[in-house]
Design an enzyme around this catalytic site. Structure first.
Site, PDB file in Angstrom:
ATOM      1  N   GLY A 121      -3.539   0.066  30.179  1.00  0.00           N
ATOM      2  CA  GLY A 121      -3.599   1.489  30.463  1.00  0.00           C
ATOM      3  C   GLY A 121      -3.579   2.292  29.164  1.00  0.00           C
ATOM      4  N   ILE A 122      -3.289   3.588  29.327  1.00  0.00           N
ATOM      5  CA  ILE A 122      -3.288   4.504  28.186  1.00  0.00           C
ATOM      6  C   ILE A 122      -1.844   4.641  27.692  1.00  0.00           C
ATOM      7  CG2 ILE A 122      -3.865   6.866  27.473  1.00  0.00           C
ATOM      8  CD1 ILE A 122      -5.302   7.103  30.262  1.00  0.00           C
ATOM      9  N   GLY A 123      -1.659   4.851  26.401  1.00  0.00           N
ATOM     10  CA  GLY A 123      -0.341   5.294  25.942  1.00  0.00           C
ATOM     11  C   GLY A 123       0.331   4.389  24.946  1.00  0.00           C
ATOM     12  N   ALA A 124       1.579   4.736  24.640  1.00  0.00           N
ATOM     13  CA  ALA A 124       2.318   4.079  23.572  1.00  0.00           C
ATOM     14  C   ALA A 124       2.608   2.619  23.910  1.00  0.00           C
ATOM     15  CB  ALA A 124       3.620   4.832  23.317  1.00  0.00           C
ATOM     16  N   ILE A 125       2.890   2.335  25.190  1.00  0.00           N
ATOM     17  CA  ILE A 125       3.285   0.955  25.524  1.00  0.00           C
ATOM     18  C   ILE A 125       2.109  -0.015  25.367  1.00  0.00           C
ATOM     19  CG2 ILE A 125       4.095  -0.533  27.409  1.00  0.00           C
ATOM     20  CD1 ILE A 125       6.075   1.713  28.100  1.00  0.00           C
ATOM     21  N   GLU A 138     -10.193  -1.107  32.492  1.00  0.00           N
ATOM     22  CA  GLU A 138     -10.690   0.214  32.876  1.00  0.00           C
ATOM     23  C   GLU A 138     -11.140   0.989  31.634  1.00  0.00           C
ATOM     24  OE1 GLU A 138      -8.058   1.910  35.612  1.00  0.00           O
ATOM     25  OE2 GLU A 138      -7.995   3.811  34.533  1.00  0.00           O
ATOM     26  N   GLY A 191      -6.464   3.420  37.845  1.00  0.00           N
ATOM     27  CA  GLY A 191      -6.895   2.061  38.168  1.00  0.00           C
ATOM     28  C   GLY A 191      -5.741   1.080  38.258  1.00  0.00           C
TER      29      GLY A 191
HETATM   30  N1  COA Z   1      12.595  11.085  35.617  1.00  0.00           N
HETATM   31  C1  COA Z   1      12.458  12.201  34.888  1.00  0.00           C
HETATM   32  N2  COA Z   1      11.573  12.320  33.861  1.00  0.00           N
HETATM   33  C2  COA Z   1      10.829  11.251  33.584  1.00  0.00           C
HETATM   34  C3  COA Z   1      10.935  10.057  34.305  1.00  0.00           C
HETATM   35  C4  COA Z   1      11.875   9.985  35.354  1.00  0.00           C
HETATM   36  N3  COA Z   1      12.011   8.864  36.057  1.00  0.00           N
HETATM   37  N4  COA Z   1      10.067   9.160  33.791  1.00  0.00           N
HETATM   38  C5  COA Z   1       9.438   9.775  32.793  1.00  0.00           C
HETATM   39  N5  COA Z   1       9.895  11.034  32.663  1.00  0.00           N
HETATM   40  C6  COA Z   1       9.459  12.001  31.656  1.00  0.00           C
HETATM   41  C7  COA Z   1       9.557  11.420  30.261  1.00  0.00           C
HETATM   42  O1  COA Z   1      10.843  11.639  29.699  1.00  0.00           O
HETATM   43  C8  COA Z   1       8.462  12.177  29.540  1.00  0.00           C
HETATM   44  O2  COA Z   1       8.930  13.481  29.240  1.00  0.00           O
HETATM   45  P1  COA Z   1       8.708  14.097  27.767  1.00  0.00           P
HETATM   46  O3  COA Z   1       7.215  14.157  27.611  1.00  0.00           O
HETATM   47  O4  COA Z   1       9.366  15.419  27.870  1.00  0.00           O
HETATM   48  O5  COA Z   1       9.347  13.134  26.837  1.00  0.00           O
HETATM   49  C9  COA Z   1       7.390  12.344  30.614  1.00  0.00           C
HETATM   50  O6  COA Z   1       8.059  12.227  31.867  1.00  0.00           O
HETATM   51  C10 COA Z   1       6.288  11.299  30.544  1.00  0.00           C
HETATM   52  O7  COA Z   1       6.853  10.006  30.576  1.00  0.00           O
HETATM   53  P2  COA Z   1       6.267   8.850  29.659  1.00  0.00           P
HETATM   54  O8  COA Z   1       6.932   7.594  30.008  1.00  0.00           O
HETATM   55  O9  COA Z   1       6.280   9.252  28.219  1.00  0.00           O
HETATM   56  O10 COA Z   1       4.766   8.860  30.154  1.00  0.00           O
HETATM   57  P3  COA Z   1       3.513   8.125  29.564  1.00  0.00           P
HETATM   58  O11 COA Z   1       2.694   9.100  28.840  1.00  0.00           O
HETATM   59  O12 COA Z   1       3.877   6.846  28.866  1.00  0.00           O
HETATM   60  O13 COA Z   1       2.740   7.760  30.916  1.00  0.00           O
HETATM   61  C11 COA Z   1       2.614   7.123  33.199  1.00  0.00           C
HETATM   62  C12 COA Z   1       3.352   6.927  31.873  1.00  0.00           C
HETATM   63  C13 COA Z   1       3.235   6.189  34.199  1.00  0.00           C
HETATM   64  C14 COA Z   1       2.735   8.551  33.673  1.00  0.00           C
HETATM   65  C15 COA Z   1       1.110   6.762  32.980  1.00  0.00           C
HETATM   66  O14 COA Z   1       0.997   5.463  32.508  1.00  0.00           O
HETATM   67  C16 COA Z   1       0.324   6.910  34.264  1.00  0.00           C
HETATM   68  O15 COA Z   1      -0.093   7.986  34.603  1.00  0.00           O
HETATM   69  N6  COA Z   1       0.122   5.774  34.994  1.00  0.00           N
HETATM   70  C17 COA Z   1      -0.536   5.782  36.289  1.00  0.00           C
HETATM   71  C18 COA Z   1      -1.970   5.435  36.197  1.00  0.00           C
HETATM   72  C19 COA Z   1      -2.271   4.100  35.625  1.00  0.00           C
HETATM   73  O16 COA Z   1      -1.425   3.252  35.419  1.00  0.00           O
HETATM   74  N7  COA Z   1      -3.528   3.898  35.392  1.00  0.00           N
HETATM   75  C20 COA Z   1      -4.064   2.669  34.891  1.00  0.00           C
HETATM   76  C21 COA Z   1      -4.526   2.682  33.522  1.00  0.00           C
HETATM   77  S1  COA Z   1      -5.341   4.097  32.937  1.00  0.00           S
END
Ligand code: COA
Length: 431
Positions: free
Chosen positions: A215-219, A238, A336
């Site tokens: 997926g997208i992002g730091a992890i 994807e 996805g």
């Molecule tokens: N309760 C409250 N706040 C929460 C939370 C929770 N359980 N989980 C995360 N947050 C907050 C974080 O603290 C962060 O806030 P900040 O920006 O103020 O620091 C914000 O929400 C985003 O969380 P983060 O973990 O940094 O998000 P991310 O950018 O790593 O994205 C998903 C994680 C899950 C949102 C993202 O991967 C996604 O949209 N996935 C669904 C779609 C997918 O997997 N598609 C497939 C590949 S593209």
């Protein structure tokens, strides 16, 4: 001069003239993510005073999304198939809508006229000698939308990399707007200690010869840092970003072990910096296809050793994954995630991984929870989930009872929350 060249010239038009063909009440699909055509979107927004009730369908909006800003409500209604940073507030405030759907299903919504497409705005490369243009960085739903839209308007942009796979002939486009401008870029994320620890844990689950989806992002980017010692990895994802380029250049990604499209990087869209765009430009090993093909679990499952890596906001003690909502607030979408989790399940020796930090909000909130937040959606069901990974370890939920799942998930929660989670699990009859 062959026919398509004459045709190309006759279709050239300014953005303002092309966008005059959009009518009130139309449904307009905008090319996805970094494939968005900025000049065409700007020209559409400029028509706001004349237009009423134009529905704008988009997934990850990487541009400014001016059509979703306050004051635009009468002219435009944004229908988000995934909520991004620039559209989140509009959805939250009820000025835009969110429609839940698997990414792989979007072409079907268009083709079967469940969501009939009036106009598609997209970017393409200049045509090749046979009159075919590449979709560049977004084949996903853009190609299917172009196949079934009443009107196809394309920005021809020399900055767009020419990728293999999906293409469109000049004759299939109604209006062409020549405008060269740099693509929207996705900057590499900040990778901290938590992401590194998660990346290291995830990398332990990836064997030589695996085919990866990220997926997208730091992890996902942190995972890539720990794959430098692996051999013959493949990409059927994807999307992919700059991190994969580094692995390809290091010879770690060869795509040699794939059963379908051996030797090729397969994706449905791309997001990154110019480094990525230069890597994929005219690269015979990179192919983009529409999302109903790339994200089809039956296609994904044809490769062996598929590993899907996605993130989440919360996982409950039964293994239900919420990857898209913070409470009742729609934060993102399913994208996805489920497509690839099911594809990985179908793959021989496949594994699907949900990787997330154990806490949010500076450590004050556990992301491993007894129950999902009230109002939050289940993105991935407890039946689909395989591995959940945090910085504290790996929980393998496959074949595990509810009792064993709860124990495994508590063991990878932040230690500060384990006692509370254990008590809640007893109260709920899970332990
Ligand atoms: N309760 C409250 N706040 C929460 C939370 C929770 N359980 N989980 C995360 N947050 C907050 C974080 O603290 C962060 O806030 P900040 O920006 O103020 O620091 C914000 O929400 C985003 O969380 P983060 O973990 O940094 O998000 P991310 O950018 O790593 O994205 C998903 C994680 C899950 C949102 C993202 O991967 C996604 O949209 N996935 C669904 C779609 C997918 O997997 N598609 C497939 C590949 S593209």
């Amino acid at each position: 001069m062959s026919n398509w060249r004459t045709s190309y010239k006759s279709k050239l038009i300014s953005a303002a003239e092309a966008l005059k063909n959009v009518k009130s009440g139309d449904r307009v699909v905008i090319g996805h993510a970094c494939g968005e055509p900025p000049t065409l979107v700007e020209a559409l927004v400029a028509r706001a005073p004349e237009l009423r009730d134009v529905e704008i369908v988009h997934m990850v909006a990487m541009g400014p999304a001016k059509y979703a800003q306050p004051g635009m409500e009468k002219s435009f209604r944004h229908n988000a198939l995934f909520v991004g940073a620039t559209t989140r507030k509009a959805v939250e405030e009820g000025r835009a809508d969110y429609t839940p759907c698997f990414f792989s299903e979007i072409p079907r919504l268009f083709r079967q006229k469940i969501l009939p497409v009036d106009v598609v705005l997209m970017q393409v490369t200049p045509p090749d000698d046979d009159g075919y243009c590449s979709f560049g960085v977004s084949a996903d739903y853009t190609q299917p939308a172009a196949e079934c839209a009443r009107l196809v308007i394309a920005q021809v942009n020399r900055y767009l990399p020419r990728t293999g796979g999906a293409k469109i002939h000049v004759e299939q486009i109604d209006y062409l707007v020549e405008k060269d401008e740099p693509l929207i870029e996705l900057r590499p994320p900040q990778i901290g200690d938590v992401e590194r620890a998660i990346g290291e844990n995830v990398a332990r689950l990836i064997d030589d010869g695996a085919t990866l989806q990220m997926g997208i992002g730091a992890i996902p980017d942190a995972v890539l840092l720990f794959l430098q010692g692996k051999k013959d990895l493949g990409i059927h994802s994807e999307m992919f970003s700059d991190g994969v380029v580094a692995l390809a250049e290091a010879g770690v990604v060869t795509n040699r072990k794939k059963n379908i499209h051996p030797g090729k990087f397969i994706a449905t869209f791309l997001m990154g910096t110019r480094r990525l765009y230069d890597f994929v430009d005219n690269n015979p090993d990179v192919e983009l296809y529409s999302v109903d093909y790339v994200n089809d679990p039956y296609i994904i499952g044809q490769n062996d050793n598929v590993v899907s890596i996605n993130s989440a906001l919360q996982v409950d003690l039964m293994g239900q994954v919420n990857a898209e909502m913070i409470g009742r607030r729609q934060f993102s979408g399913v994208g996805g995630q489920v497509d690839f989790i099911r594809g990985a399940s179908r793959s021989k020796n496949g594994k699907s991984i949900i990787a997330l930090p154990a806490t949010a909000a500076k450590g004050t909130v556990s992301r491993i929870v007894a129950q999902l937040d009230c109002g939050a959606a289940v993105t991935t069901s407890r039946n689909d989930v395989h591995f959940v990974v945090t910085e504290y370890g790996i929980a393998d939920l496959r074949g595990k009872s509810l009792r064993a799942r709860a124990q495994a998930l508590i063991s990878i929660a932040d230690p500060a929350f384990r006692e509370q989670l254990t008590q809640q699990a007893y109260q709920m009859g899970l332990l």
